[in-house]
Design a protein around this motif. Structure first.
Motif, PDB file in Angstrom:
ATOM      1  N   ASN A  69     -13.248  34.270  -0.254  1.00 48.78           N
ATOM      2  CA  ASN A  69     -12.285  35.305  -1.216  1.00 48.78           C
ATOM      3  C   ASN A  69     -10.838  35.180  -0.634  1.00 48.78           C
ATOM      4  OD1 ASN A  69     -14.488  35.914  -2.597  1.00 48.78           O
ATOM      5  ND2 ASN A  69     -14.976  37.631  -1.177  1.00 48.78           N
ATOM      6  N   ALA A  70     -10.506  34.131   0.135  1.00 46.35           N
ATOM      7  CA  ALA A  70      -9.047  34.106   0.276  1.00 46.35           C
ATOM      8  C   ALA A  70      -8.383  32.867  -0.098  1.00 46.35           C
ATOM      9  CB  ALA A  70      -8.796  33.921   1.743  1.00 46.35           C
ATOM     10  N   VAL A  71      -7.178  32.947  -0.809  1.00 47.94           N
ATOM     11  CA  VAL A  71      -6.503  31.720  -1.284  1.00 47.94           C
ATOM     12  C   VAL A  71      -5.831  31.168  -0.158  1.00 47.94           C
ATOM     13  CG1 VAL A  71      -4.831  31.011  -2.602  1.00 47.94           C
ATOM     14  CG2 VAL A  71      -5.910  32.976  -3.432  1.00 47.94           C
ATOM     15  N   THR A  72      -6.012  29.783  -0.082  1.00 49.50           N
ATOM     16  CA  THR A  72      -5.623  28.794   1.018  1.00 49.50           C
ATOM     17  C   THR A  72      -5.005  27.501   0.626  1.00 49.50           C
ATOM     18  OG1 THR A  72      -7.625  27.544   1.230  1.00 49.50           O
ATOM     19  CG2 THR A  72      -7.328  29.779   2.715  1.00 49.50           C
ATOM     20  N   PHE A  73      -3.997  27.120   1.148  1.00 50.64           N
ATOM     21  CA  PHE A  73      -3.315  25.829   0.769  1.00 50.64           C
ATOM     22  C   PHE A  73      -3.951  24.931   1.492  1.00 50.64           C
ATOM     23  CE2 PHE A  73      -0.159  22.738   1.682  1.00 50.64           C
ATOM     24  CZ  PHE A  73       0.438  22.318   0.422  1.00 50.64           C
ATOM     25  N   GLU A  74      -4.245  23.658   0.720  1.00 50.73           N
ATOM     26  CA  GLU A  74      -5.062  22.532   1.215  1.00 50.73           C
ATOM     27  C   GLU A  74      -4.491  21.140   0.832  1.00 50.73           C
ATOM     28  OE1 GLU A  74      -9.303  22.486   0.878  1.00 50.73           O
ATOM     29  OE2 GLU A  74      -9.399  24.611   1.343  1.00 50.73           O
ATOM     30  N   GLU A  75      -4.630  20.269   1.429  1.00 46.54           N
ATOM     31  CA  GLU A  75      -3.979  19.147   1.197  1.00 46.54           C
ATOM     32  C   GLU A  75      -4.951  17.921   1.140  1.00 46.54           C
ATOM     33  OE1 GLU A  75      -1.940  18.644   4.819  1.00 46.54           O
ATOM     34  OE2 GLU A  75       0.038  19.786   4.344  1.00 46.54           O
ATOM     35  N   GLU A  76      -4.726  16.912   0.408  1.00 46.87           N
ATOM     36  CA  GLU A  76      -5.555  15.773   0.198  1.00 46.87           C
ATOM     37  C   GLU A  76      -4.390  14.411   0.119  1.00 46.87           C
ATOM     38  OE1 GLU A  76      -9.386  16.167  -2.515  1.00 46.87           O
ATOM     39  OE2 GLU A  76      -7.676  15.701  -3.488  1.00 46.87           O
ATOM     40  N   TYR A  77      -4.868  13.411   0.707  1.00 45.10           N
ATOM     41  CA  TYR A  77      -4.248  12.240   1.115  1.00 45.10           C
ATOM     42  C   TYR A  77      -4.796  11.298   0.104  1.00 45.10           C
ATOM     43  CZ  TYR A  77      -2.030  14.575   4.714  1.00 45.10           C
ATOM     44  OH  TYR A  77      -1.367  15.361   5.394  1.00 45.10           O
ATOM     45  N   TYR A  78      -4.065  10.303  -0.409  1.00 48.14           N
ATOM     46  CA  TYR A  78      -4.159   9.210  -1.458  1.00 48.14           C
ATOM     47  C   TYR A  78      -3.554   7.924  -0.948  1.00 48.14           C
ATOM     48  CZ  TYR A  78      -5.934  12.958  -4.527  1.00 48.14           C
ATOM     49  OH  TYR A  78      -6.561  13.968  -4.881  1.00 48.14           O
ATOM     50  N   VAL A  79      -4.201   6.775  -1.307  1.00 49.48           N
ATOM     51  CA  VAL A  79      -3.720   5.592  -1.106  1.00 49.48           C
ATOM     52  C   VAL A  79      -3.833   4.784  -2.605  1.00 49.48           C
ATOM     53  CG1 VAL A  79      -3.952   5.248   1.284  1.00 49.48           C
ATOM     54  CG2 VAL A  79      -5.451   4.728  -0.241  1.00 49.48           C
ATOM     55  N   SER A  80      -2.763   3.768  -2.491  1.00 50.98           N
ATOM     56  CA  SER A  80      -3.020   2.746  -3.924  1.00 50.98           C
ATOM     57  C   SER A  80      -2.409   1.617  -3.307  1.00 50.98           C
ATOM     58  CB  SER A  80      -2.299   3.259  -5.267  1.00 50.98           C
ATOM     59  OG  SER A  80      -0.846   3.369  -5.070  1.00 50.98           O
ATOM     60  N   LYS A  81      -2.896   0.460  -3.966  1.00 52.45           N
ATOM     61  CA  LYS A  81      -2.434  -0.897  -3.434  1.00 52.45           C
ATOM     62  C   LYS A  81      -1.680  -1.182  -4.839  1.00 52.45           C
ATOM     63  CE  LYS A  81      -4.023  -4.873  -1.032  1.00 52.45           C
ATOM     64  NZ  LYS A  81      -4.984  -5.499  -0.268  1.00 52.45           N
ATOM     65  N   GLU A  82      -0.702  -2.227  -4.580  1.00 48.09           N
ATOM     66  CA  GLU A  82      -0.168  -2.804  -5.712  1.00 48.09           C
ATOM     67  C   GLU A  82      -1.037  -3.116  -6.754  1.00 48.09           C
ATOM     68  OE1 GLU A  82       2.429  -5.868  -4.323  1.00 48.09           O
ATOM     69  OE2 GLU A  82       4.344  -4.625  -3.950  1.00 48.09           O
ATOM     70  N   GLY A  83      -0.885  -2.855  -8.037  1.00 47.79           N
ATOM     71  CA  GLY A  83      -1.495  -3.456  -8.995  1.00 47.79           C
ATOM     72  C   GLY A  83      -2.663  -2.323  -9.674  1.00 47.79           C
ATOM     73  N   ASP A  84      -2.957  -1.341  -8.638  1.00 53.02           N
ATOM     74  CA  ASP A  84      -4.001  -0.383  -8.907  1.00 53.02           C
ATOM     75  C   ASP A  84      -3.645   0.410 -10.043  1.00 53.02           C
ATOM     76  OD1 ASP A  84      -5.667  -1.294  -6.800  1.00 53.02           O
ATOM     77  OD2 ASP A  84      -5.137   0.320  -5.563  1.00 53.02           O
ATOM     78  N   LYS A  85      -4.448   0.835 -10.884  1.00 55.36           N
ATOM     79  CA  LYS A  85      -4.165   1.782 -11.984  1.00 55.36           C
ATOM     80  C   LYS A  85      -4.279   3.394 -11.520  1.00 55.36           C
ATOM     81  CE  LYS A  85      -4.316  -1.315 -15.690  1.00 55.36           C
ATOM     82  NZ  LYS A  85      -3.216  -2.114 -15.396  1.00 55.36           N
ATOM     83  N   GLU A  86      -5.004   3.735 -10.732  1.00 53.75           N
ATOM     84  CA  GLU A  86      -5.360   4.851 -10.189  1.00 53.75           C
ATOM     85  C   GLU A  86      -5.240   5.133  -8.865  1.00 53.75           C
ATOM     86  OE1 GLU A  86      -9.102   6.045 -11.418  1.00 53.75           O
ATOM     87  OE2 GLU A  86      -8.953   5.893 -13.512  1.00 53.75           O
ATOM     88  N   LEU A  87      -5.126   6.168  -8.191  1.00 55.89           N
ATOM     89  CA  LEU A  87      -4.794   6.523  -6.901  1.00 55.89           C
ATOM     90  C   LEU A  87      -6.462   6.703  -6.104  1.00 55.89           C
ATOM     91  CD1 LEU A  87      -2.345   9.171  -6.711  1.00 55.89           C
ATOM     92  CD2 LEU A  87      -1.984   6.899  -6.288  1.00 55.89           C
ATOM     93  N   THR A  88      -6.627   6.175  -4.936  1.00 53.06           N
ATOM     94  CA  THR A  88      -7.927   6.457  -4.298  1.00 53.06           C
ATOM     95  C   THR A  88      -7.586   7.531  -3.534  1.00 53.06           C
ATOM     96  OG1 THR A  88      -8.294   3.886  -4.569  1.00 53.06           O
ATOM     97  CG2 THR A  88      -9.664   5.256  -2.915  1.00 53.06           C
ATOM     98  N   VAL A  89      -8.545   8.510  -3.162  1.00 52.47           N
ATOM     99  CA  VAL A  89      -8.366   9.736  -2.428  1.00 52.47           C
ATOM    100  C   VAL A  89      -9.072   9.114  -1.100  1.00 52.47           C
ATOM    101  CG1 VAL A  89     -10.910  10.454  -2.872  1.00 52.47           C
ATOM    102  CG2 VAL A  89      -9.081  11.941  -1.706  1.00 52.47           C
ATOM    103  N   ILE A 109       0.790  -0.979   0.028  1.00 51.86           N
ATOM    104  CA  ILE A 109      -0.075   0.142  -0.053  1.00 51.86           C
ATOM    105  C   ILE A 109       0.862   1.269  -0.275  1.00 51.86           C
ATOM    106  CG2 ILE A 109      -1.696   1.289   1.273  1.00 51.86           C
ATOM    107  CD1 ILE A 109      -2.759  -1.230   2.468  1.00 51.86           C
ATOM    108  N   SER A 110       0.734   2.427  -0.878  1.00 45.18           N
ATOM    109  CA  SER A 110       1.476   3.304  -1.026  1.00 45.18           C
ATOM    110  C   SER A 110       0.448   4.410  -0.512  1.00 45.18           C
ATOM    111  CB  SER A 110       1.987   3.545  -2.486  1.00 45.18           C
ATOM    112  OG  SER A 110       2.894   2.738  -2.758  1.00 45.18           O
ATOM    113  N   PHE A 111       1.146   5.488   0.106  1.00 41.50           N
ATOM    114  CA  PHE A 111       0.520   6.672   0.787  1.00 41.50           C
ATOM    115  C   PHE A 111       1.063   7.714   0.110  1.00 41.50           C
ATOM    116  CE2 PHE A 111      -0.294   8.190   5.108  1.00 41.50           C
ATOM    117  CZ  PHE A 111      -1.536   9.015   4.725  1.00 41.50           C
TER     118      PHE A 111
END
Length: 184
Positions: free
Chosen positions: A115-135, A102-104
């Protein structure tokens, strides 16, 4: 009065130099798979840059800005970034938190809130063999862990009944699961 003015100018000049970005030893992997050694420009005040572009100076002194669509990966210190498609079909640099069965990953981006610019984060995981990341969905992360670690739910139980995503606990559980999987 002249001395006061001169002292003030020197102080603000020195202070502004402290706030500027600096260069750290690092590497960059080109689209051809070549690894270049050199320095990566770091700007702690604009963390968003790490996800959108990288300014890299190679060993010859040539400094160039690389975008995720023209680069496979880059890194500096203990931080590693890899170029992947984002949900808006545009390539971004994702920070690698840990890899294994599992990659993180973490993605940073700017949004506008009230009306203010903010920095945000999202985390994702993927399991070996997955073609796409999962939010990672904050309120459903334990359910996501159940699916990812269905072969050993003890790790999922260690997460507890958190309804809010706990980064440190998630990292610990994924790292422990990957270590366990490596011994299988």
């Amino acid at each position: 009065m002249k001395n006061y003015f001169l002292t003030t100018c020197i102080f603000f000049s020195a202070y502004s130099l402290l706030g500027q970005s600096n260069m750290e030893k690092g590497y960059l992997v080109t689209l051809k798979g070549d690894t270049l050694r050199g320095e990566v420009k770091i700007n702690p005040k604009k963390e968003i840059d790490n996800y959108n572009k990288v300014t890299f100076k190679d060993e010859t002194g040539l400094q160039k800005i690389y975008k995720p669509n023209k680069t496979l990966a880059y890194g500096f210190n203990n931080e590693k970034f890899v170029s992947m498609d984002s949900q808006d079909d545009e390539k971004k640099f994702y920070k690698i938190i840990c890899t294994g069965v599992i990659s993180f990953y973490k993605l940073g981006f700017e949004t506008i809130r009230m009306n203010a610019v903010t920095f945000e984060e999202e985390y994702y995981v993927s399991k070996e063999g997955d073609k796409e990341l999962t939010v990672i969905k904050e309120s459903k992360f334990k359910k996501q862990l159940n699916e990812l670690m269905s072969d050993n739910l003890e790790f999922v139980e260690a997460y507890g009944d958190e309804k809010k995503f706990d980064f440190e606990k998630a990292l610990e559980i994924i790292t422990n699961y990957n270590s366990w999987k490596a011994t299988q």
